[in-house]
Scaffold this active site. Structure first.
Site, PDB file in Angstrom:
ATOM      1  N   LYS A 112       1.803 -26.088  14.059  1.00 37.01           N
ATOM      2  CA  LYS A 112       0.784 -25.155  13.587  1.00 37.01           C
ATOM      3  C   LYS A 112       0.635 -23.945  14.503  1.00 37.01           C
ATOM      4  O   LYS A 112       0.154 -22.897  14.084  1.00 37.01           O
ATOM      5  CB  LYS A 112      -0.527 -25.892  13.377  1.00 37.01           C
ATOM      6  CG  LYS A 112      -0.413 -26.856  12.193  1.00 37.01           C
ATOM      7  CD  LYS A 112      -1.719 -27.490  11.807  1.00 37.01           C
ATOM      8  CE  LYS A 112      -1.591 -28.236  10.486  1.00 37.01           C
ATOM      9  NZ  LYS A 112      -0.828 -29.503  10.620  1.00 37.01           N
TER      10      LYS A 112
HETATM   11  C1  LIG Z   1      -0.319 -30.246   9.599  1.00 32.49           C
HETATM   12  C2  LIG Z   1       0.799 -31.161   9.931  1.00 32.49           C
HETATM   13  C3  LIG Z   1       1.712 -31.598   8.947  1.00 32.49           C
HETATM   14  C4  LIG Z   1       1.560 -31.256   7.472  1.00 32.49           C
HETATM   15  O1  LIG Z   1       1.745 -29.903   7.201  1.00 32.49           O
HETATM   16  P1  LIG Z   1       1.216 -29.303   5.813  1.00 32.49           P
HETATM   17  O2  LIG Z   1       1.444 -27.834   5.922  1.00 32.49           O
HETATM   18  O3  LIG Z   1      -0.234 -29.661   5.723  1.00 32.49           O
HETATM   19  O4  LIG Z   1       2.028 -29.926   4.731  1.00 32.49           O
HETATM   20  C5  LIG Z   1       2.761 -32.394   9.350  1.00 32.49           C
HETATM   21  N1  LIG Z   1       2.919 -32.773  10.650  1.00 32.49           N
HETATM   22  C6  LIG Z   1       2.058 -32.372  11.613  1.00 32.49           C
HETATM   23  C7  LIG Z   1       2.283 -32.836  13.008  1.00 32.49           C
HETATM   24  C8  LIG Z   1       0.978 -31.548  11.296  1.00 32.49           C
HETATM   25  O5  LIG Z   1       0.128 -31.156  12.267  1.00 32.49           O
END
Ligand SMILES: *Cc1c(COP(=O)(O)O)cnc(C)c1O
Length: 462
Positions: A112
């Site tokens: 993220k």
């Molecule tokens: C947020 C997250 C996801 C999922 O991503 P999306 O965009 O919500 O599909 C997968 N793995 C990790 C470690 C995350 O923080």
């Protein structure tokens, strides 16, 4: 470039206004008016660009001179200078057919950061340029909160308040959020679940008078800037493999929760990146797997899993995909979403299901299967997968045919989820940045889960 809503009731907006609006005012999601189409020549030209250079080219297509190119370049460079790996998102080979795209080299060790480092700088830029106050309010199941806080801590003109469910995030996630001592950060630890936090946020944003009076802005993955930032690494990974002539048929396997990351892959494909299969990996919260297999979109019972950042029943970005599935028909999307709200389920017709199945292959990974995959890959390749990444790898193992090449997106560093890794008696040493968190004081306020309690805290803080 203009942006409009999947429900068709918002006047076309420029890039910055689209970022600031977050959720569209008509309840839909914002999408670009046209998806830029890249020629083979352009892709060829981009092949040797650095990550930041590539990000600048891609963002330029969507920002359309609303930010002068030199200023956009500065924003991009600042956002990716905080990454520990020179390549920003390096691609690692595990075996002939399997590569891992490591997206966790940013400040909080989860993917993220790639979008939120940029969005943090973008908000600071907008605040400076327009002399406006930006108060970010968000809910997190762990990764988004840490990443968003890291993206704006100490930045002038911005304050951020993040709600997380009390004692229901991993230890490292909690420390990453609560050891930040900048005065513009408030952590509220809410007695309740992530769904409670999310509901409170939604209700506060729906209170338009409150939202305007306190200048509330969103950071969740419905923000179009996050999607755009995430398209970059699909291109970047493809180019890394193309250099070694291994890109004939590249699949991407994506651990999915809110449909944000995989929608970015879908968008990259629509822009012209020749992706072979897009593999949608879920954990036991498999609403999206069931949608791809059966054409039924209906939340099931919530399951706690080893990959908590994918423990999601209603995928907030799903509506963006529906919009394209229905030929950009906002009325059809509105009708479907209204039906979903009223009946709690949506069933698509057979011809649409066929399109869905040509867009995605899907697989839901069971809890033990996730841990088995971690153990297997650790033994065979001496590579430690975090539980989210393991879901993507396990799905690829099920779906991919011989002779194809798959890039599994690695969305987090395993150190963030040591509680799960330890179940397989694997001992890891924390990276020094994470180890250091254990000695720092924590700053957070524990609150009950009523809107009024949260409002009281916000009014004091903002
Ligand atoms: C947020 C997250 C996801 C999922 O991503 P999306 O965009 O919500 O599909 C997968 N793995 C990790 C470690 C995350 O923080």
């Amino acid at each position: 470039m203009e942006y409009f809503s999947t429900r068709g009731k918002v006047e076309p907006l420029g890039f910055i206004d689209a970022i600031l609006m977050g959720l569209a005012n008509d309840g839909g999601l914002l999408v670009p008016k046209n998806i830029p189409q890249l020629s083979k020549e352009t892709l060829q030209k981009w092949q040797n660009l650095s990550y930041s250079e590539l990000a600048l080219e891609i963002f330029s297509l969507y920002v359309n001179n609303e930010i002068p190119r030199d200023e956009l370049k500065q924003l991009v460079d600042d956002s990716y200078a905080t990454f520990r790996d020179e390549a920003v998102t390096p691609v690692k080979r595990l075996n002939d057919g399997t590569y891992v795209l490591e997206l966790f080299h940013g400040p909080t060790f989860a993917f993220k950061d790639i979008a939120l480092q940029f969005l943090g700088n973008l908000y600071a830029y907008v605040s400076r340029k327009t002399n406006s106050i930006i108060h970010i309010l968000g809910a997190t199941s762990g990764d988004t909160g840490a990443s968003a806080i890291e993206g704006v801590r100490g930045k002038e003109g911005i304050r951020i308040c993040i709600l997380h469910p009390h004692q229901k995030v991993s230890q490292v996630q909690e420390l990453q959020m609560t050891t930040v001592d900048d005065a513009n950060v408030l952590n509220l630890s809410v007695e309740g679940t992530f769904d409670d936090c999310q509901r409170i946020i939604k209700e506060l944003f729906a209170d338009v008078e409150f939202k305007h009076r306190y200048h509330l802005r969103a950071i969740n993955s419905i923000n179009i800037a996050r999607i755009l930032a995430q398209t970059v690494y699909y291109f970047y990974a493809y180019f890394q493999l193309a250099k070694n002539k291994e890109a004939e048929k590249v699949n991407f396997s994506v651990p999915t929760g809110n449909f944000g990351d995989i929608f970015a892959g879908y968008l990259a494909q629509k822009m012209g990146l020749p992706i072979h299969k897009l593999i949608l990996a879920t954990n036991e919260n498999n609403i999206l797997e069931r949608f791809v297999q059966e054409g039924v979109y209906q939340p099931g019972a919530f399951r706690g899993t080893y990959s908590p950042s994918m423990d999601i029943q209603v995928a907030s970005n799903f509506e963006r995909y529906l919009f394209y599935l229905y030929g950009e028909d906002a009325e059809a999307v509105t009708a479907i979403m209204e039906q979903f709200k009223a009946e709690g389920r949506v069933v698509i017709p057979a011809d649409k299901l066929q399109v869905v199945q040509s867009d995605f292959a899907a697989y839901g990974v069971k809890n033990e299967e996730c841990l088995d995959t971690i153990s297997d890959y650790y033994e065979k390749y001496a590579y430690l997968l975090d539980p989210h990444t393991a879901c993507g790898v396990a799905a690829a193992d099920q779906i991919v045919a011989d002779g194809e090449v798959t890039v599994a997106l690695s969305t987090a560093h395993p150190a963030k989820f040591d509680e799960s890794i330890r179940l397989r008696n694997i001992k890891q040493t924390y990276p020094p940045q994470i180890q250091a968190l254990f000695d720092k004081p924590q700053f957070q306020t524990v609150v009950g889960g009523t809107n009024d309690e949260i409002k009281d805290q916000l009014v004091k803080f903002f």
